[in-house]
Design a protein around this motif. Structure first.
Motif, PDB file in Angstrom:
ATOM      1  N   PHE A 190       0.836  -1.208   0.000  1.00  0.00           N
ATOM      2  CA  PHE A 190       0.000   0.000   0.000  1.00  0.00           C
ATOM      3  C   PHE A 190       0.873   1.261   0.000  1.00  0.00           C
ATOM      4  N   ALA A 196      -3.697   4.065  -2.320  1.00  0.00           N
ATOM      5  CA  ALA A 196      -3.824   2.970  -1.347  1.00  0.00           C
ATOM      6  C   ALA A 196      -3.199   3.390  -0.025  1.00  0.00           C
ATOM      7  N   LYS A 407      -2.920  -4.270  -6.378  1.00  0.00           N
ATOM      8  CA  LYS A 407      -2.448  -3.435  -5.261  1.00  0.00           C
ATOM      9  C   LYS A 407      -2.231  -1.976  -5.688  1.00  0.00           C
TER      10      LYS A 407
END
Ligand code: DON
Length: 575
Positions: A190, A196, A407
């Motif tokens: 992240f 993120a 991700k």
């Protein structure tokens, strides 16, 4: 105003229902005539808020599709590792009048995708490129798929179905210990993506703890846009523009035209007559139909019930049958669009009779070639099941592929999938699940990657008897198979059928992986003597299922105890 409505929609329901961990039952009307008309509703999903959201929709008179749409959007908020706006999935729906549909809203390869896009200068697949970052993402189908499902089959106003998800995103929800752990494990990933990092890492950089509140402001705004504009929010306009810009900046190949042109496909449902039941299964690009048909046919006539669940012969024969089915799956299946092979040929009775004849108990058949098993990264997908008061039933499996997909998070607060890794980046070379697949699953613009996702509906005497599915990459197929065998061959009750420890064999790698408790000492020894490589694995699958309990005249909604889902059953209320 909207917020208040959302709260009214789901909070009182949570209070009036009696959630049990694992399974909840409710009173329903027994089937008198074997017809498809229904009885009380039920929802099972991997996350409690999402199950409550779906149950609330049923309570308000929504049908199974309405409730499934609400669960799908709620999971995009409360289960960000797998629930999604930036991924895709499969929906099986059987109407109360007994017509079945398979809606494929799986991701497709972007227009700019090329067969060799994940090969390095030496022609070797670069696993990181197909699993991490914007370049790993296929064109998402979830929002457009759920929207079209609602357009075709839903009943309540679209905006009502988004309210629980909007509330959960904007007001936040308290995360469980499992969710805190899942988020903390991805801290490094992240931190490498600006969005993120902002949303999924606490502002003071500490770790997440159980009970923390996860608020997702950007996602809430995106859900509001979807509530207002439907699928158009994901076809054109600011959300698409910002997503495409982020993709380009991140080295991805998604284009505005890819989003504008995405179309879900209604595909044939494959019906398998088995053991006095009818199984409704998903056709390619799902491998569910072919896999289940082949394995069940291969095992026909074997005395599995007589030998019993724990017997080494039972385990080995199932493993031989699943390995053979994986061989065909990997070699011949892919998106049926644009290739010349008929998947129905794999179900030819003479072909399967030959396989049945060649099946040898107390014997291990090694694969034609051996390859080292790749390390399997933490992956997540999710399955949810719904039945409504009129007998409508929905099974949805949806995914970003890997845990939190590629991700990378779009500026509008949703993760992008890394579904491109489900293609054979190079035919003959293993992907992240160790699947060695062929040219029919090669990358081509606009094509869907082959999937193991296998939502299943079981009919008994013309009425829905079970609704289920699972995450787990290739273990989805063996998990779904084992739930079927547990319930309908070994006669386990619904909870035990889901809880029972599992195993998995997929041709390459040849190892039979098993959960603790699946192989007793005798079975372990026998399989070892027959030459079967064995390996213990922590956990296989996450089945969220609804079964009809004929004796009690009740639905049983079972959430897999392996994770922390919730099943709820509603009292009888005809809509
Ligand atoms: O469609 C498939 O087969 C995979 N993308 C599913 C991935 C998966 O189940 C990961 N989960 N645990």
């Amino acid at each position: 105003m909207l917020l208040a409505a959302a709260a009214v929609l789901w909070l009182p329901l949570a209070a009036c229902m009696q959630p049990h961990s694992g399974a909840v039952t409710g009173s329903v009307q027994p089937i008198a005539d074997g017809s498809a008309t229904g009885i009380g509703g039920a929802v099972a999903s991997s996350e409690a808020n999402a199950t409550v959201a779906g149950s609330g929709i049923l309570e308000r008179g929504g049908n199974a599709v309405d409730a499934a749409v609400a669960v799908g959007f709620a999971l995009a908020v409360t289960y960000p590792a797998a629930g999604n706006l930036g991924g895709g999935g499969f929906m099986l729906y059987r109407t109360p009048s007994g017509i079945s549909f398979f809606l494929d809203f799986r991701e497709i390869a972007p227009t700019a995708a090329r067969a060799d896009m994940y090969l390095d200068a030496n022609g070797i697949p670069d696993a990181a490129a197909s699993t991490r970052g914007w370049r790993a993402a296929g064109v998402p189908g979830s929002v457009i798929g759920l929207y079209q499902a609602h357009q075709k089959w839903g009943r309540l106003p679209w905006t009502d179905l988004l309210k629980p998800a909007i509330h959960l995103a904007e007001q936040g929800f308290h995360i469980t210990a499992r969710q805190a752990d899942s988020l903390n494990r991805q801290h490094l990933a992240f931190s490498q993506d600006p969005m993120a990092a902002r949303v999924m890492i606490p502002s003071d950089q500490r770790s997440w703890s159980e009970g923390d509140r996860l608020v997702q402001v950007e996602l809430g705004a995106t859900l509001r846009a979807i509530a207002e504009s439907g699928e158009d929010a994901m076809r054109k306009g600011p959300i698409v523009e910002r997503t495409v810009a982020a993709s380009i900046a991140g080295g991805g190949v998604l284009s505005a035209a890819d989003f504008a042109n995405y179309e879900p496909v209604v595909r044939p449902v494959h019906r398998i007559e088995w053991n006095g039941l009818a199984l409704l299964t998903a056709t390619p690009p799902s491998s569910g139909a072919v896999f289940l048909h082949q394995v069940l046919s291969t095992l026909e006539g074997q005395p599995l019930a007589e030998w019993g669940f724990r017997d080494a012969r039972t385990i080995q024969l199932i493993g031989e049958a699943t390995a053979a089915a994986f061989r065909d799956r990997n070699r011949y299946l892919g998106d049926p669009a644009g290739f010349d092979f008929q998947w129905e040929l794999l179900l030819d009775p003479a072909y399967l009779a030959e396989r049945r004849r060649s099946l040898r108990p107390e014997h291990y058949t090694p694969p034609a070639a051996d390859l080292p098993a790749p390390p399997i990264e933490s992956t997540e997908t999710t399955h949810f099941s719904v039945v409504d008061a009129n007998g409508g039933a929905v099974a949805v499996t949806t995914t970003l592929n890997g845990s939190y997909g590629a991700k990378v998070m779009a500026p509008d607060g949703f993760f992008l999938n890394n579904e491109m890794d489900d293609f054979a980046a190079q035919p003959g070379v293993a992907n992240q699940f160790g699947l060695v697949q062929g040219r029919y699953n090669a990358i081509a613009a606009g094509r869907r990657p082959l999937s193991s996702m296998s939502p299943v509906l079981v009919l008994r005497d013309g009425a829905v008897d079970a609704v289920f599915g699972s995450p787990g990459g290739p273990t989805i197929l063996t998990t779904v198979l084992q739930v079927l065998l547990n319930r309908y061959v070994f006669g386990l009750d619904p909870q035990a059928a889901v809880r029972a420890p599992r195993f998995h064999r997929q041709d390459l790698p040849p190892v039979l992986r098993f959960e603790a408790g699946r192989l007793d000492r005798h079975a372990n020894q026998a399989l070892d003597e027959w030459g079967q490589p064995l390996s213990r694995t922590p956990s296989i699958g996450d089945v969220n299922a609804i079964f009809r309990d004929l004796e009690a005249g009740e639905w049983r909604a079972v959430a897999d105890p392996r994770r922390s889902g919730l099943g709820l059953v509603l009292p009888l209320r005809k809509n």
